[in-house]
Structure formats: structure tokens, C-alpha cells
Scaffold this motif. Structure first.
Motif, PDB file in Angstrom:
ATOM      1  N   GLY A   1       0.806  -1.213   0.000  1.00  0.00           N
ATOM      2  CA  GLY A   1       0.000   0.000   0.000  1.00  0.00           C
ATOM      3  C   GLY A   1       0.839   1.262   0.000  1.00  0.00           C
ATOM      4  O   GLY A   1       2.078   1.210  -0.081  1.00  0.00           O
ATOM      5  N   SER A   2       0.139   2.398   0.091  1.00  0.00           N
ATOM      6  CA  SER A   2       0.796   3.713   0.024  1.00  0.00           C
ATOM      7  C   SER A   2       0.318   4.629   1.138  1.00  0.00           C
ATOM      8  O   SER A   2      -0.801   4.482   1.638  1.00  0.00           O
ATOM      9  CB  SER A   2       0.501   4.382  -1.328  1.00  0.00           C
ATOM     10  N   LEU A   3       1.187   5.559   1.494  1.00  0.00           N
ATOM     11  CA  LEU A   3       0.854   6.619   2.431  1.00  0.00           C
ATOM     12  C   LEU A   3       1.542   7.895   1.972  1.00  0.00           C
ATOM     13  O   LEU A   3       2.597   7.836   1.333  1.00  0.00           O
ATOM     14  CB  LEU A   3       1.334   6.297   3.846  1.00  0.00           C
ATOM     15  N   ARG A   4       0.953   9.039   2.337  1.00  0.00           N
ATOM     16  CA  ARG A   4       1.600  10.318   2.080  1.00  0.00           C
ATOM     17  C   ARG A   4       1.723  11.065   3.403  1.00  0.00           C
ATOM     18  O   ARG A   4       0.717  11.373   4.044  1.00  0.00           O
ATOM     19  CB  ARG A   4       0.803  11.164   1.094  1.00  0.00           C
ATOM     20  N   LEU A   5       2.970  11.311   3.798  1.00  0.00           N
ATOM     21  CA  LEU A   5       3.233  12.061   5.015  1.00  0.00           C
ATOM     22  C   LEU A   5       3.454  13.533   4.670  1.00  0.00           C
ATOM     23  O   LEU A   5       4.039  13.845   3.628  1.00  0.00           O
ATOM     24  CB  LEU A   5       4.472  11.518   5.733  1.00  0.00           C
ATOM     25  N   SER A   6       2.990  14.389   5.565  1.00  0.00           N
ATOM     26  CA  SER A   6       3.190  15.830   5.404  1.00  0.00           C
ATOM     27  C   SER A   6       3.816  16.393   6.669  1.00  0.00           C
ATOM     28  O   SER A   6       3.584  15.878   7.771  1.00  0.00           O
ATOM     29  CB  SER A   6       1.857  16.540   5.156  1.00  0.00           C
ATOM     30  N   CYS A   7       4.595  17.457   6.508  1.00  0.00           N
ATOM     31  CA  CYS A   7       5.199  18.133   7.650  1.00  0.00           C
ATOM     32  C   CYS A   7       5.236  19.627   7.349  1.00  0.00           C
ATOM     33  O   CYS A   7       5.890  20.047   6.389  1.00  0.00           O
ATOM     34  CB  CYS A   7       6.602  17.604   7.910  1.00  0.00           C
ATOM     35  N   ALA A   8       4.529  20.387   8.164  1.00  0.00           N
ATOM     36  CA  ALA A   8       4.453  21.830   7.973  1.00  0.00           C
ATOM     37  C   ALA A   8       5.235  22.553   9.055  1.00  0.00           C
ATOM     38  O   ALA A   8       5.049  22.284  10.251  1.00  0.00           O
ATOM     39  CB  ALA A   8       3.001  22.281   7.996  1.00  0.00           C
ATOM     40  N   ALA A   9       6.086  23.457   8.630  1.00  0.00           N
ATOM     41  CA  ALA A   9       6.843  24.296   9.563  1.00  0.00           C
ATOM     42  C   ALA A   9       6.100  25.610   9.740  1.00  0.00           C
ATOM     43  O   ALA A   9       5.606  26.194   8.765  1.00  0.00           O
ATOM     44  CB  ALA A   9       8.240  24.554   9.031  1.00  0.00           C
ATOM     45  N   SER A  10       6.013  26.065  10.979  1.00  0.00           N
ATOM     46  CA  SER A  10       5.309  27.321  11.258  1.00  0.00           C
ATOM     47  C   SER A  10       6.021  28.083  12.361  1.00  0.00           C
ATOM     48  O   SER A  10       6.863  27.544  13.075  1.00  0.00           O
ATOM     49  CB  SER A  10       3.864  27.034  11.661  1.00  0.00           C
ATOM     50  N   GLY A  11       5.660  29.348  12.478  1.00  0.00           N
ATOM     51  CA  GLY A  11       6.241  30.170  13.527  1.00  0.00           C
ATOM     52  C   GLY A  11       7.122  31.261  12.957  1.00  0.00           C
ATOM     53  O   GLY A  11       6.962  31.692  11.823  1.00  0.00           O
ATOM     54  N   SER A  12       8.075  31.680  13.766  1.00  0.00           N
ATOM     55  CA  SER A  12       8.931  32.804  13.433  1.00  0.00           C
ATOM     56  C   SER A  12      10.101  32.335  12.552  1.00  0.00           C
ATOM     57  O   SER A  12      11.216  32.160  13.033  1.00  0.00           O
ATOM     58  CB  SER A  12       9.448  33.445  14.718  1.00  0.00           C
ATOM     59  N   ILE A  13       9.819  32.146  11.255  1.00  0.00           N
ATOM     60  CA  ILE A  13      10.786  31.566  10.319  1.00  0.00           C
ATOM     61  C   ILE A  13      11.273  32.610   9.333  1.00  0.00           C
ATOM     62  O   ILE A  13      10.462  33.246   8.673  1.00  0.00           O
ATOM     63  CB  ILE A  13      10.157  30.387   9.560  1.00  0.00           C
ATOM     64  N   PHE A  14      12.592  32.726   9.206  1.00  0.00           N
ATOM     65  CA  PHE A  14      13.159  33.606   8.191  1.00  0.00           C
ATOM     66  C   PHE A  14      13.485  32.817   6.928  1.00  0.00           C
ATOM     67  O   PHE A  14      13.213  33.270   5.823  1.00  0.00           O
ATOM     68  CB  PHE A  14      14.414  34.306   8.713  1.00  0.00           C
ATOM     69  N   SER A  15      14.074  31.629   7.107  1.00  0.00           N
ATOM     70  CA  SER A  15      14.474  30.832   5.953  1.00  0.00           C
ATOM     71  C   SER A  15      14.575  29.366   6.343  1.00  0.00           C
ATOM     72  O   SER A  15      14.883  29.044   7.485  1.00  0.00           O
ATOM     73  CB  SER A  15      15.826  31.319   5.429  1.00  0.00           C
ATOM     74  N   ILE A  16      14.295  28.481   5.374  1.00  0.00           N
ATOM     75  CA  ILE A  16      14.442  27.040   5.587  1.00  0.00           C
ATOM     76  C   ILE A  16      15.418  26.495   4.568  1.00  0.00           C
ATOM     77  O   ILE A  16      15.265  26.745   3.366  1.00  0.00           O
ATOM     78  CB  ILE A  16      13.093  26.306   5.471  1.00  0.00           C
ATOM     79  N   ASN A  17      16.391  25.739   5.041  1.00  0.00           N
ATOM     80  CA  ASN A  17      17.369  25.129   4.144  1.00  0.00           C
ATOM     81  C   ASN A  17      16.922  23.696   3.840  1.00  0.00           C
ATOM     82  O   ASN A  17      15.833  23.486   3.335  1.00  0.00           O
ATOM     83  CB  ASN A  17      18.738  25.193   4.776  1.00  0.00           C
ATOM     84  N   ASP A  18      17.736  22.715   4.163  1.00  0.00           N
ATOM     85  CA  ASP A  18      17.370  21.328   3.890  1.00  0.00           C
ATOM     86  C   ASP A  18      16.192  20.879   4.749  1.00  0.00           C
ATOM     87  O   ASP A  18      16.055  21.288   5.905  1.00  0.00           O
ATOM     88  CB  ASP A  18      18.552  20.396   4.171  1.00  0.00           C
ATOM     89  N   MET A  19      15.364  20.010   4.178  1.00  0.00           N
ATOM     90  CA  MET A  19      14.302  19.329   4.918  1.00  0.00           C
ATOM     91  C   MET A  19      14.460  17.831   4.699  1.00  0.00           C
ATOM     92  O   MET A  19      14.980  17.400   3.654  1.00  0.00           O
ATOM     93  CB  MET A  19      12.917  19.796   4.472  1.00  0.00           C
ATOM     94  N   ALA A  20      14.027  17.040   5.672  1.00  0.00           N
ATOM     95  CA  ALA A  20      14.288  15.608   5.575  1.00  0.00           C
ATOM     96  C   ALA A  20      13.265  14.819   6.385  1.00  0.00           C
ATOM     97  O   ALA A  20      12.578  15.352   7.248  1.00  0.00           O
ATOM     98  CB  ALA A  20      15.696  15.280   6.067  1.00  0.00           C
ATOM     99  N   TRP A  21      13.206  13.535   6.063  1.00  0.00           N
ATOM    100  CA  TRP A  21      12.439  12.566   6.847  1.00  0.00           C
ATOM    101  C   TRP A  21      13.402  11.519   7.396  1.00  0.00           C
ATOM    102  O   TRP A  21      14.250  10.997   6.663  1.00  0.00           O
ATOM    103  CB  TRP A  21      11.385  11.876   5.990  1.00  0.00           C
ATOM    104  N   TYR A  22      13.258  11.238   8.673  1.00  0.00           N
ATOM    105  CA  TYR A  22      13.985  10.165   9.344  1.00  0.00           C
ATOM    106  C   TYR A  22      12.956   9.170   9.868  1.00  0.00           C
ATOM    107  O   TYR A  22      11.770   9.477   9.962  1.00  0.00           O
ATOM    108  CB  TYR A  22      14.788  10.716  10.522  1.00  0.00           C
TER     109      TYR A  22
END
Length: 121
Positions: A16-37
Motif C-alpha cells: 500500500g501507500s501513504l503520504r506524510l506531510s510536515c508543515a513548519a510554522s512560527g517565526s521563520i526567516f528561511s528554511i534550508n534542507d528538509m528531511a524525513w527520518y
């Protein structure tokens, strides 16, 4: 304050399949790398997939060809599309992002709370 909030985990049958999501919020100026562990019971946390701000991706050998990582920079969100799931993919999946907060002095690692993925018939 910066937060990462994951969603999309659950119980799925092998193949089967799944789709995971991850949203960053708050006082953010910039986001570099993102990852799943992920971390399975009794095992160390391992990198599943990563994506740079420019869209360059990297995958663990165990998931390459089955999982796809993507991101929406406008929404500060990273996704993991997991297909052809196997019982050995069962683990808690954690989102990670290197974020420069507003008024911050440098990029630092932030982690989500984790979402359980269970692959079982």
C-alpha cells in the motif's frame, strides 16, 4: 517559536501507500534542507530522504524507487510519498528541517513530534 507538525501516518497493508506531510510554522526567516527520518523499535534513527531548498533529493538505499520526497517552499511544507510499503518500513517517521528563525543567529535543526507508520496485513 518554530514548530514542525507531521500528519499522514497510519496502518497500511503491504504494498500500500501513504503520504506524510510536515508543515513548519512560527517565526521563520528561511528554511534550508528538509528531511524525513525514521526509527523502528530497537533500532537507531536513520535518514530516509532529504531535499534541499533547490529541490535536490537524496534517498536511503532501502527506499529508493519506492519513496518520493518533495516540498512546497511557499507553504514551508515537506512531503513523503511512500509506495509499495513493506513491513520493514514500520517505524515512527520524524520530520527534520534546518531553519533560520527570525532574529536568529544561524540555522539550527528542528524536529517534529513523529508519526507512526505501521505496515501489516
Amino acid at each position: 517559536q518554530v514548530q514542525l507538525v507531521e500528519s499522514g501516518g497510519g496502518l497500511v497493508q503491504p504494498g500500500g501507500s501513504l503520504r506524510l506531510s510536515c508543515a513548519a510554522s512560527g517565526s521563520i526567516f528561511s528554511i534550508n534542507d528538509m528531511a524525513w527520518y525514521r526509527q523502528a523499535p530497537g533500532k537507531q534513527r536513520e535518514l530516509v530522504a532529504s531535499i534541499t531548498s533547490g529541490g535536490t533529493t537524496n534517498y536511503a538505499d532501502s527506499v529508493r524507487g519506492r519513496f518520493t520526497i518533495s516540498r512546497d517552499n511557499a507553504k514551508n511544507t515537506v512531503y513523503l510519498q511512500a509506495n509499495s510499503l513493506k513491513p520493514e518500513d514500520t517505524a515512527i517517521y520524524y520530520c527534520n528541517a534546518k531553519i533560520l528563525p527570525n532574529r536568529g543567529r544561524g540555522f539550527r535543526d528542528y524536529w517534529g513530534q513523529g508519526t507512526q507508520v505501521t505496515v501489516s496485513s
